[in-house]
Design an enzyme around this catalytic site. Structure first.
Site, PDB file in Angstrom:
ATOM      1  N   ASP A 178     -60.363 -50.582 -56.578  1.00 41.20           N
ATOM      2  CA  ASP A 178     -59.192 -51.041 -55.821  1.00 41.20           C
ATOM      3  C   ASP A 178     -59.474 -52.315 -55.018  1.00 41.20           C
ATOM      4  O   ASP A 178     -58.571 -52.858 -54.378  1.00 41.20           O
ATOM      5  CB  ASP A 178     -58.719 -49.936 -54.870  1.00 41.20           C
ATOM      6  N   ARG A 213     -46.064 -47.244 -65.571  1.00 44.08           N
ATOM      7  CA  ARG A 213     -47.499 -46.968 -65.748  1.00 44.08           C
ATOM      8  C   ARG A 213     -47.749 -45.865 -66.790  1.00 44.08           C
ATOM      9  O   ARG A 213     -46.936 -44.950 -66.935  1.00 44.08           O
ATOM     10  CB  ARG A 213     -48.117 -46.583 -64.390  1.00 44.08           C
TER      11      ARG A 213
HETATM   12  C1  S3P Z   1     -57.719 -42.804 -57.158  1.00 44.46           C
HETATM   13  C2  S3P Z   1     -58.333 -43.218 -58.324  1.00 44.46           C
HETATM   14  C3  S3P Z   1     -58.275 -44.595 -58.805  1.00 44.46           C
HETATM   15  C4  S3P Z   1     -57.784 -45.566 -57.731  1.00 44.46           C
HETATM   16  C5  S3P Z   1     -56.615 -45.023 -56.965  1.00 44.46           C
HETATM   17  C6  S3P Z   1     -56.989 -43.728 -56.285  1.00 44.46           C
HETATM   18  C7  S3P Z   1     -57.839 -41.391 -56.771  1.00 44.46           C
HETATM   19  O1  S3P Z   1     -57.382 -44.659 -59.896  1.00 44.46           O
HETATM   20  O2  S3P Z   1     -57.436 -46.805 -58.316  1.00 44.46           O
HETATM   21  O3  S3P Z   1     -56.184 -45.941 -55.976  1.00 44.46           O
HETATM   22  O4  S3P Z   1     -57.531 -41.044 -55.605  1.00 44.46           O
HETATM   23  O5  S3P Z   1     -58.244 -40.584 -57.612  1.00 44.46           O
HETATM   24  P1  S3P Z   1     -57.859 -44.377 -61.418  1.00 44.46           P
HETATM   25  O6  S3P Z   1     -58.167 -42.953 -61.558  1.00 44.46           O
HETATM   26  O7  S3P Z   1     -56.665 -44.794 -62.248  1.00 44.46           O
HETATM   27  O8  S3P Z   1     -59.034 -45.279 -61.618  1.00 44.46           O
END
Ligand code: S3P
Length: 449
Positions: free
Chosen positions: A326, A129
């Protein structure tokens, strides 16, 4: 934990009506943040309802490696004795975040303004990632990062010895990036300003205020402007973690697609930065009643009574993506049982989650007889109507818990069973998924060779 044991294939058999109450575990985003801010406070933070999934346990281990005393004192009940902002010690081992992008990215942020050197790694999913979205802004504080090509883990970060505050506009809608910059700003003198063009989950801002930081949020023509004053003394808190609306979406969606179902999912957060899936399901014609609306752990929550529904396809607007980012995998399963097509636009961030979620869902749904269209930023599902999905395939889950749970839901309502290659990653976010769904009436079977 890097990687996990041997893959555990699982089959989900078509089942009868789902009934009963589904008490889903604590919110993953809030659980990570409670441990991190507890570790950066002076004194003892008490947490109840903590999600004890592997992702959060890895963050607890990281905070211990930085010098905080982090202990479980009962089921979901934890105590964190923090070292204070600027008090992190240098871990004497590699920090392994397993499958957790949130844990890795938030912790990279919170160590970036301390004079310590930390090496991060993770499982095959996390190692693939992009991390430049974190290393770019933390470089502005003075941190240096040495990762693999494309800014991937394993990576070593040398935190800034003399951090400077920054003003940073987050280039993509990402609560992880916003939060990493704010956490780095905690140990920089002066004011750190983070601007997000689209609102993303706001748990970090809420919790920083709760721990006594000087933080303000202003809606401007540029977007949400968040201003944090660095080097506060964070005060330990009692944190009651509310149930996870993203985990709740699984039993909710299962009940909507399995004929005759009628379930209750208590205490689901209705925080507007998280509830886009519920707005979308209502637009599709879902029979969901929001009962006993109240506040729990600083979040608006409601008990959801959900009944099987005849659903119609909808257009999900791109501006809703951040509030349900999500939930697109499980929505695409629900959409497969709707009448008409569901178009999801503005979803390119799904390509850099635990897996490429557009691709993973498209491949698996097609293998189960659902017609799909996709491009870089869009997924369209042609609904087969209630009970209309063929099923009968084994779907690849690519170390992605939400892909795994989504295909298990598909099998519950399809004409023939659906298998997945590995249910192991479900434990990262929803360790009790299997018994909880079985109690409602799902027929999940581990395939032992
Ligand atoms: C999260 C932010 C989201 C989400 C992840 C949890 C967080 O990701 O997809 O499951 O706790 O800040 P991104 O910041 O990449 O959108």
């Amino acid at each position: 934990m890097s990687g996990h044991g041997a893959p555990i294939p699982m089959t989900s058999h078509p089942c009868g009506a789902l009934t009963g109450t589904a008490e889903v575990p604590g919110d993953k985003s809030i659980s990570h943040r409670a441990l991190i801010l507890g570790a950066m406070a002076v004194g003892e933070t008490h947490i109840t309802g903590l999600l004890e999934g592997q992702d959060v346990l890895d963050t607890a281990a990281a905070m211990r490696a930085f010098g905080a005393d982090v202990r479980q004192i009962g089921p979901g009940e934890w105590r964190v004795h923090g070292v204070g902002v600027g008090g992190f010690g240098e871990p004497d081992q590699v920090i392994d975040f397993g499958n957790s992008g949130t844990g890795a990215r938030l912790v990279m942020g919170c160590m970036a303004s301390s004079p310590i050197t930390v090496t991060f790694t993770g499982d095959a999913s996390l190692r693939s990632r992009p991390m430049a979205r974190i290393t770019d802004p933390i470089a502005l504080f003075g941190a240096q990062s040495f990762g693999r090509t494309g800014g991937r883990l394993p990576m070593t970060i040398i935190g800034a010895a003399n951090p400077v505050p920054v003003r940073y506009t987050v280039p993509m809608p990402s609560a992880q990036v916003k939060s990493a910059v704010l956490l780095a700003g905690l140990n920089a003198p002066g004011q750190t300003v983070v601007i997000e063009k689209e609102a993303t989950r706001d748990h970090t801002e809420r919790m920083l205020a709760g721990f006594g930081a000087d933080i303000s949020v202003e809606a401007t023509y540029e977007g949400r402007v968040i201003t944090l004053t660095g080097q506060p003394e964070l005060k330990p808190q009692s944190v009651a973690v509310p149930r996870d609306p993203s985990s709740a979406a699984f039993p909710v969606c299962a009940a909507l697609i399995v004929e005759g179902s009628d379930i209750t999912v208590p205490g689901v957060s209705q925080n507007t930065t998280r509830n886009g899936i519920y707005t979308t399901l209502l637009e599709m014609g879902a029979d969901i009643a929001f009962e006993n609306e109240r506040e729990e752990g600083g979040e608006p929550v409601a008990d959801l009574r959900v009944k099987f529904s005849s659903l119609k396809g909808v257009e999900v607007p791109p501006e809703r993506a951040a509030s349900m980012i999500d939930e697109y995998p499980v929505l695409s399963v629900v959409a497969s049982f709707a009448t008409g097509k569901t178009v999801m636009r503005g979803v390119k961030e799904l390509r850099v989650k635990e897996s490429d979620r557009i691709d993973a869902m498209a491949r698996g749904l097609q293998a189960c007889g659902v017609t799909i269209e996709e491009d870089q930023d869009m997924l369209t599902v042609h609904g087969q109507g209630p009970g209309g999905v063929r099923g009968g395939a084994t779907c690849a889950t690519h170390l992605d818990h939400r892909i795994a749970m989504s295909f298990l839901l598909l099998g519950m309502a399809a004409k023939t069973p659906v298998s997945i290659d590995d249910c192991g990653p479900v434990a990262t976010s929803f360790p009790v998924f299997e018994p909880l769904m079985a109690d409602l009436g799902a027929r999940l079977e581990r395939d032992v060779k």
